[in-house]
Design a protein around this motif. Structure first.
Motif, PDB file in Angstrom:
ATOM      1  N   UNK A 147      50.730  12.509  66.506  1.00  0.00           N
ATOM      2  CA  UNK A 147      49.380  12.104  66.155  1.00  0.00           C
ATOM      3  C   UNK A 147      48.304  12.665  67.074  1.00  0.00           C
ATOM      4  N   UNK A 148      47.126  12.923  66.479  1.00  0.00           N
ATOM      5  CA  UNK A 148      46.006  13.462  67.259  1.00  0.00           C
ATOM      6  C   UNK A 148      45.309  12.402  68.098  1.00  0.00           C
ATOM      7  N   UNK A 149      44.566  12.867  69.103  1.00  0.00           N
ATOM      8  CA  UNK A 149      43.686  11.982  69.880  1.00  0.00           C
ATOM      9  C   UNK A 149      42.546  11.491  68.986  1.00  0.00           C
ATOM     10  N   UNK A 150      41.906  10.422  69.435  1.00  0.00           N
ATOM     11  CA  UNK A 150      40.683   9.963  68.754  1.00  0.00           C
ATOM     12  C   UNK A 150      39.581  11.000  68.971  1.00  0.00           C
ATOM     13  N   UNK A 151      38.581  10.954  68.130  1.00  0.00           N
ATOM     14  CA  UNK A 151      37.447  11.900  68.246  1.00  0.00           C
ATOM     15  C   UNK A 151      36.859  11.866  69.647  1.00  0.00           C
ATOM     16  N   UNK A 152      36.538  13.043  70.183  1.00  0.00           N
ATOM     17  CA  UNK A 152      35.804  13.093  71.443  1.00  0.00           C
ATOM     18  C   UNK A 152      34.341  12.752  71.192  1.00  0.00           C
ATOM     19  N   UNK A 153      33.718  12.068  72.132  1.00  0.00           N
ATOM     20  CA  UNK A 153      32.282  11.730  71.991  1.00  0.00           C
ATOM     21  C   UNK A 153      31.594  11.981  73.320  1.00  0.00           C
ATOM     22  N   UNK A 154      30.552  12.798  73.311  1.00  0.00           N
ATOM     23  CA  UNK A 154      29.826  13.144  74.534  1.00  0.00           C
ATOM     24  C   UNK A 154      28.323  13.128  74.239  1.00  0.00           C
ATOM     25  N   UNK A 155      27.618  12.262  74.935  1.00  0.00           N
ATOM     26  CA  UNK A 155      26.166  12.152  74.755  1.00  0.00           C
ATOM     27  C   UNK A 155      25.782  12.102  73.272  1.00  0.00           C
ATOM     28  N   UNK A 156      26.454  11.232  72.541  1.00  0.00           N
ATOM     29  CA  UNK A 156      26.108  11.035  71.140  1.00  0.00           C
ATOM     30  C   UNK A 156      26.614  12.115  70.201  1.00  0.00           C
ATOM     31  N   UNK A 157      27.327  13.066  70.752  1.00  0.00           N
ATOM     32  CA  UNK A 157      27.778  14.195  69.942  1.00  0.00           C
ATOM     33  C   UNK A 157      29.304  14.116  69.789  1.00  0.00           C
ATOM     34  N   UNK A 188      35.234  12.855  78.281  1.00  0.00           N
ATOM     35  CA  UNK A 188      34.853  12.344  76.953  1.00  0.00           C
ATOM     36  C   UNK A 188      35.680  13.003  75.846  1.00  0.00           C
ATOM     37  N   UNK A 189      36.168  14.191  76.148  1.00  0.00           N
ATOM     38  CA  UNK A 189      36.898  14.948  75.127  1.00  0.00           C
ATOM     39  C   UNK A 189      38.313  14.379  74.936  1.00  0.00           C
TER      40      UNK A 189
END
Ligand code: FES
Length: 574
Positions: A147-157, A188-189
């Motif tokens: 399974x993949x990691x959860x989505x990366x989130x950095x400064x709202x992106x 964050x990634x």
């Protein structure tokens, strides 16, 4: 169907002699009750867990879920480790050891009292290596993708693993990002368990095994952190016991039609170019004749239906919420062979009943309204790549797909690193960057360096892409107009070795052509002066690898590993 066939594990555990004592007694030191040796299916759980393979570091928990399923179905689970290949840490490249890990998997499965095997796979090479090994033995086999990691989130992106590494690197070079910001962004990634969550090689491999029919339906896209991943692992544990009773061996699943289906699905999901080399190697083990051109003729016209990085904008988590691979299989149903059998004993169309609703058409497109009309990997040929080279048009710049430019040659990866950002380097955006000696023999191991970063002075002009050519690979998370897997490779005297600065090179993707504009007579003159590089090793596995590795067009397997040896072992250990 229950064949009531005597299971191979009974050649160990049902023995009434001295060997039987040895085979049972030491197993009992783990607290296994006597009834575990009574003829029930013994299920090997091939675990690629390692803390040095961060993408697979959660697999002990998955193994427990599989065991629960095996026990529920009346089997006897036995977990065993094999060499784990971590893409990020292992030098000089995890690909160098894919074949070694496949040998480990093969011999561990064959040499032990195992009737069926569950492969726990995640990071890029852990899937093809274990499947190659299992295919060379031929037992009932099921894959549980980690399974993949959860989505990366950095400064709202939203940020994607790998894909944003290349972007951050460019931003650092052009002064748009500081070192401090970069280190925050890298946290964050990678914020959860799991493998790269872009449509990089790991996700490509997960989709590959699902489309080949080696997983339960819907397994590929479930995020590692989602509880349903463990449910999938448990159900796979139950199913493998039934597969043993049905004698549903891996060779019955991995037919030519299954490979054709996988090629079409890979095109539709925008899978990594690494898919080609791994699928070819698996086909070589199972005895299916797969040619490089098959990837183009079968997949070249298939539309891109998935909007995932690096080609698009979303990530695997979004893919799962939109319905996952069953939706893609449904959209492609008129193009997929129904003459296949998957681990369920049924074909894909039967498997996906009730799983075909698409919950987000911005993530998974309808067949008639694709994101790109023709998305599969293409094979280009010419005097620069007599046996072919590959590229992924969905990750390339359309304007560069027909291009003629002056070669700027890097003789080795060290030469590239030393000169790429030299302000005096004679290069502009119309040039073609050429990198030699990064193929299977040359590097050795064919690393993911084919998507060479552009020179800083060109990035600063706002240019993001140039034509790049090498005998190496590219990370599935990368993008660009990159010609890869040039074969024959430079280290064995392929014409790539003869390219010089200033030669003109022509790429024409529509015509499937890659041409070095140098006469045959001049090439022969250069060949007479060419000397092969010194072997990278003279002992150990690496020495054996460089003597036996096949070309990229043949899957870069070791020549003596092609084919399979079955599961019979005739002699005892004492
Ligand atoms: Fe393991 Fe990308 S580094 S999947």
């Amino acid at each position: 169907m229950n064949t009531n066939k005597k299971l191979r594990s009974q050649d160990w555990f049902a023995r009434k002699d001295k060997d039987g004592i040895i085979y049972r007694s030491w197993m009992k030191n783990q607290g296994m009750p006597p009834d575990h040796f009574d003829g029930r299916p013994v299920i090997g759980i091939c675990n690629t867990f390692s803390e040095l393979t961060p993408c697979n570091a959660h697999f002990r928990e998955h193994a427990e879920s599989v065991k629960r399923g095996v026990l529920e179905a009346g089997g006897f689970p036995v977990e065993f480790p094999i060499m784990s290949l971590g893409e990020t840490l292992l030098k000089p490249t995890a690909m160098l050891f894919r074949n070694l890990a496949s040998m480990d998997a093969e011999e561990s499965i064959r040499g032990n009292p195992i009737d069926g095997v569950v492969l726990l796979t995640g990071c890029d090479k852990t899937t093809p290596s274990t499947v190659m090994g299992a295919a060379s033995v031929g037992l009932p086999t099921i894959v549980v993708p980690g399974g993949p990691m959860l989505n990366g989130r950095y400064k709202g992106q939203t940020i994607g693993s790998g894909t944003h590494v290349w972007k951050f690197d460019e931003d650092m070079k052009t002064g748009k990002m500081t070192q401090e910001e970069c280190e925050f962004a890298e946290s964050c990634m990678s914020r959860s368990i799991g493998h790269c969550m872009t449509m990089g090689t790991a996700s490509t491999m997960a989709c590959m095994v699902e489309s080949l029919g080696l997983t339960l339906p819907g397994a590929a896209a479930i995020p590692a952190a989602d509880s349903r991943k463990k449910v999938m692992a448990q159900l796979s544990g139950r199913r493998i016991v039934e597969m043993v009773k049905e004698n549903l061996t891996i060779d019955k699943i991995l037919t030519r039609e299954a490979f054709e289906n996988a090629i079409k699905v890979n095109a539709a999901v925008g899978g990594s170019s690494n898919f080609i080399i791994h699928l070819t190697a698996i086909a070589g083990r199972i005895g299916v004749d797969l040619k490089l051109e098959d990837f183009d003729t079968l997949g070249g016209k298939i539309p891109l239906l998935l909007n995932l990085m690096p080609s698009g904008k979303y990530l695997m988590e979004d893919f799962y919420y939109a319905g996952g691979l069953p939706v893609i299989l449904n959209e492609l149903k008129d193009h997929l062979s129904k003459k296949v059998i998957t681990v369920t004993g049924k074909n894909h169309e039967e498997n996906i009943k009730g799983l075909t609703d698409c919950y987000n058409e911005d993530v998974i497109a309808r067949y008639g309204k694709p994101f790109i009309a023709e998305a599969g990997c293409v094979v280009v040929k010419g005097n620069l790549a007599l046996n072919g080279a590959v590229m992924k048009p969905s990750a390339a710049t359309p304007a560069l797909m027909k291009h003629k430019g002056r070669a700027v040659v890097f003789e080795t990866i060290e030469d590239y690193h030393a000169r790429i950002d030299d302000p005096a380097l004679d290069i502009d955006e119309n040039c073609v960057m050429v990198l030699k000696y990064v193929g299977p023999v040359g590097y050795p191991g064919m690393p993911e360096v084919g998507n060479m970063a552009l020179p800083k002075k060109i990035l600063q002009k706002g240019i993001k892409d140039m034509v790049r050519i090498s005998d190496g690979r590219m990370s599935g998370t990368a993008y660009g107009t990159v010609v890869l897997h040039v074969s024959p490779e430079s280290a064995i005297g392929g014409n790539l070795a003869l390219v010089q600065n200033g030669d003109m090179i022509e790429l024409d993707v529509e015509q499937r052509k890659i041409h070095l504009d140098v006469s045959d007579a001049e090439l022969e003159k250069r060949r007479a002066k060419w000397k092969p590089p010194k072997p990278a090793a003279t002992r150990g596995y690496v020495s054996m690898y460089i003597q036996h590795v096949t070309g990229a067009d043949k899957g870069a397997d070791l020549d003596f590993l092609q084919g399979n040896s079955g599961s019979v072992v005739t002699r005892d250990s004492h």
